[in-house]
Design an enzyme around this catalytic site. Structure first.
Site, mmCIF file in Angstrom:
data_model
loop_
_atom_site.group_PDB
_atom_site.id
_atom_site.type_symbol
_atom_site.label_atom_id
_atom_site.label_comp_id
_atom_site.label_asym_id
_atom_site.label_seq_id
_atom_site.Cartn_x
_atom_site.Cartn_y
_atom_site.Cartn_z
ATOM 1 N N HIS A 135 0.814 -1.213 0.000
ATOM 2 C CA HIS A 135 0.000 0.000 0.000
ATOM 3 C C HIS A 135 0.848 1.263 0.000
ATOM 4 O O HIS A 135 0.415 2.308 -0.456
ATOM 5 C CB HIS A 135 -0.997 -0.027 1.159
ATOM 6 C CG HIS A 135 -2.148 -0.918 0.868
ATOM 7 N ND1 HIS A 135 -2.201 -2.216 1.291
ATOM 8 C CD2 HIS A 135 -3.253 -0.711 0.105
ATOM 9 C CE1 HIS A 135 -3.309 -2.769 0.826
ATOM 10 N NE2 HIS A 135 -3.957 -1.883 0.102
ATOM 11 N N GLU A 165 -11.910 -9.959 -5.365
ATOM 12 C CA GLU A 165 -10.479 -10.029 -5.064
ATOM 13 C C GLU A 165 -10.098 -11.339 -4.387
ATOM 14 O O GLU A 165 -8.982 -11.513 -3.926
ATOM 15 C CB GLU A 165 -10.009 -8.815 -4.254
ATOM 16 C CG GLU A 165 -10.792 -8.530 -3.000
ATOM 17 C CD GLU A 165 -10.325 -7.253 -2.276
ATOM 18 O OE1 GLU A 165 -9.251 -6.723 -2.582
ATOM 19 O OE2 GLU A 165 -11.061 -6.812 -1.383
ATOM 20 N N ASP A 180 -5.086 -7.988 -4.650
ATOM 21 C CA ASP A 180 -5.348 -9.137 -3.796
ATOM 22 C C ASP A 180 -5.716 -10.368 -4.613
ATOM 23 O O ASP A 180 -5.358 -11.487 -4.233
ATOM 24 C CB ASP A 180 -6.465 -8.809 -2.789
ATOM 25 C CG ASP A 180 -5.914 -8.059 -1.591
ATOM 26 O OD1 ASP A 180 -4.835 -8.448 -1.103
ATOM 27 O OD2 ASP A 180 -6.531 -7.080 -1.163
ATOM 28 N N CYS A 201 -10.216 -2.025 -10.183
ATOM 29 C CA CYS A 201 -9.640 -0.919 -9.411
ATOM 30 C C CYS A 201 -8.268 -1.284 -8.842
ATOM 31 O O CYS A 201 -7.637 -0.476 -8.179
ATOM 32 C CB CYS A 201 -10.573 -0.467 -8.295
ATOM 33 S SG CYS A 201 -10.902 -1.754 -7.092
HETATM 34 C C1 PEP Z 1 -6.899 -4.710 -4.625
HETATM 35 O O1 PEP Z 1 -6.753 -5.617 -3.808
HETATM 36 O O2 PEP Z 1 -6.631 -4.819 -5.840
HETATM 37 C C2 PEP Z 1 -7.412 -3.394 -4.194
HETATM 38 C C3 PEP Z 1 -7.760 -2.482 -5.075
HETATM 39 O O3 PEP Z 1 -7.481 -3.140 -2.871
HETATM 40 P P1 PEP Z 1 -6.200 -2.896 -1.927
HETATM 41 O O4 PEP Z 1 -5.008 -2.717 -2.821
HETATM 42 O O5 PEP Z 1 -6.494 -1.682 -1.122
HETATM 43 O O6 PEP Z 1 -6.147 -4.143 -1.128
HETATM 44 MG MG MG Z 2 -7.618 -5.509 -1.834
#
Ligand code: PEP
Ligand code: MG
Length: 540
Positions: free
Chosen positions: A188, A430, A454, A501
């Site tokens: 992140h 995910e 994920d 996303c």
């Molecule tokens: C993902 O898992 O692709 C996602 C968009 O959520 P995060 O990266 O916040 O886990």
């Molecule tokens: Mg995620």
């Protein structure tokens, strides 16, 4: 000149002073003291300094963010003046004849454990506060300078690694770039660097030394290189590279206001991912068609206690109003795994990514979930808000969520508080399980958004945080692409729409394939909106 190679997580060149992030992981030693009166005075002086600091912080917060947010510093002052707390410290110093640091740390641990064991959620939240104020006193006692208090000018931030909670607390207007020894491209922190549109290099290894703090540096985010004390030729070369990059970005400006349409006329929505209200400027500047993912958990990460319904309501309302009718997809709390918040008091887990996180927390601690849902349904009156739920694995979870939503709406109605009745609901795809039951899930919701970060981690059984596995973490793996295709077919068969996303949405090598799959939307970091539009317009 020193040259260190790492991995790039975001392009661009930044030039400036390197500043090492000091983490507060000091070891408290228990030492015997002869003069207990002197030690007791040492504590009292440190405590008085801490109270003065907190008064200053309160005044600053009052002016910057208002009384409700400034209150925390007043609570911290009161905690430091609390008689039980002070007596415990004095007692430990005098009876055990030990140093003030040990007495403060022990008292903090005891008080935090006591608060955590209480039934009341408010009192549980005080556990993090008592630790926080005690840390402040410990810093003063040891003369340590933590965080980036000395960050008075824009700097390149160096660190061994940065946790998302540390990254969000940085003054973003003063961060020129990130350079870290460790870290993975899919973490992140890397995602935040992309969202914040700042050059970042990770995995620089042990060659990145603390002693470089304060020296001139350059990050070449294209090649993943960090230069310390650059020579003249390198400085000139990098300045030119920076100019060229800025020119390229200026060229992309011409795509503003244009459609995301292929040569044959296929259209797709291009939205932006954000973690914070402060990212809104970048969303508007880059002409995104909406917000495809608002990672609401950053609101929790930035706070020292659970954000209240009013605090959340005002943030969601502001985002909805700023986007003026464009779609704003807000993802409910996705805490856990690498996104840890002290005041949640989550247990340490063997496998946090497979653990108690996201919707699993919301469904088992409905009081936290309901506060967020109330704020969302109220804010939905002020714009085009959709709500999305993370880490879904079953139809049962979605039905449970809908029951909680029905309760929340009923409560708002009975209280006479305005809310929007029909809010578009979606889920993140995910987990492999959600793909396998996607046809059933699609009957329950209005849309899917594929979280490829994920989905790749769980499909390939590869920890996205583990930098040693970066070369194995392959989101282009046919299994991942087949999952996206299957979810798209399920969504469309049941009249739902689908987007991506996760970071893969911005992978320009796959844009054509995503268009062929018939995806309806791609949500990417704000700085990738225009490059993606360019790529779409080049596709047949
Ligand atoms: C993902 O898992 O692709 C996602 C968009 O959520 P995060 O990266 O916040 O886990
Ligand atoms: Mg995620």
């Amino acid at each position: 000149m020193i040259t260190i190679s790492g991995k790039s997580v975001f392009g661009g060149v930044s030039i400036g002073k390197l500043l090492f992030y000091q983490r507060n992981d000091k070891v408290i030693k228990r030492t015997h003291v002869e003069d207990v009166d002197a030690e007791w005075n040492r504590f009292q002086e440190a405590k008085d300094t801490a109270v003065t600091q907190l008064k200053g912080l309160y005044d600053k917060a009052l002016a910057d963010v208002g009384e409700a947010n400034a209150m925390i510093f007043e609570i911290h002052q009161m905690m430091l003046e609390d008689l039980d707390y002070i007596e415990s410290i004095e007692n430990i110093i005098r009876t055990q004849e030990v140093n003030a640091e040990y007495a403060v740390a022990t008292t903090a641990d005891n008080f935090a454990a006591m608060f955590s064991s209480m039934d009341d959620a408010y009192m549980q939240g005080r556990a993090a506060d008592v630790k926080d104020v005690s840390e402040r006193v410990l810093d003063i006692l040891s003369g340590a300078d933590t965080g980036l208090k000395e960050m008075t000018e824009p700097c390149i931030i160096a660190a061994d690694d940065l946790a998302p909670s540390e990254t969000v607390q940085l003054d973003k207007s003063k961060v020129l770039g990130f350079a870290t020894m460790y870290g993975s491209s899919n973490s992140h922190t890397a995602i935040l660097a992309r969202t914040m549109n700042i050059p970042a290099v990770i995995g620089l290894g042990e060659g990145l030394l603390q002693e470089y703090s304060g020296r001139e540096a350059i990050i070449d985010g294209f090649t993943g290189t960090l230069y310390i004390d650059p020579d003249e030729a390198t400085l000139k070369e990098m300045q030119e590279k920076r100019e060229k990059d800025l020119e390229q970005k200026a060229l992309l400006e011409q795509l503003k206001g244009k459609e995301n349409i292929t040569k044959s006329g296929q259209k797709i929505n291009v939205y932006a991912n954000i973690g914070n209200v402060s990212d809104l400027g970048a969303v508007l500047k880059n002409d995104a068609g909406g917000i495809g993912l608002f990672r609401s958990e950053f609101l929790y990460l930035e706070n020292t206690d659970f954000p209240t319904e009013e605090q959340q309501f005002s943030v969601y309302k502001k985002v909805a109003e700023s986007m003026a009718g464009k779609k704003v997809i807000i993802r409910t709390l996705d805490i856990g795994a690498d996104k840890q918040v002290d005041y949640f008091n989550l247990d340490k887990e063997e496998n946090p990514a497979l653990g108690y996180r996201a919707i699993r927390i919301c469904l088992t601690r409905p009081e936290i979930f309901k506060t967020q849902l109330r704020a969302l349904y109220r804010a939905a009156v002020f714009g085009n808000i959709s709500i999305m739920f993370p880490m879904i694995t079953s139809v049962g979870e979605v039905r449970k969520i809908k029951e909680i939503i029905a309760d929340v709406k009923e409560e708002l109605k009975n209280e006479g508080i305005p809310y929007k009745e029909d809010v578009e609901l979606g889920i993140m795809i995910e987990t492999p399980a959600s793909v396998m039951v996607s046809r059933e899930l699609a009957k329950e919701v209005d849309f899917f958004s594929v979280g490829t970060n994920d989905l790749t981690q769980y499909t390939l059984a590869i920890d996205r945080q583990n930098s040693k596995l970066d070369e194995f973490y392959d989101p282009h793996h046919p299994a991942v692409l087949a999952m996206i295709k299957m979810a798209a077919e399920s969504a469309h068969a049941e009249g739902a729409w689908i987007g991506i996303c996760g970071e893969l949405g911005a992978d320009l090598e796959l844009t054509e394939e995503f268009l062929k799959m018939g995806l309806d939307e791609l949500s990417v970091s704000p700085s990738m909106v225009l490059p993606l539009r360019k790529r779409i317009r080049e596709c047949e």
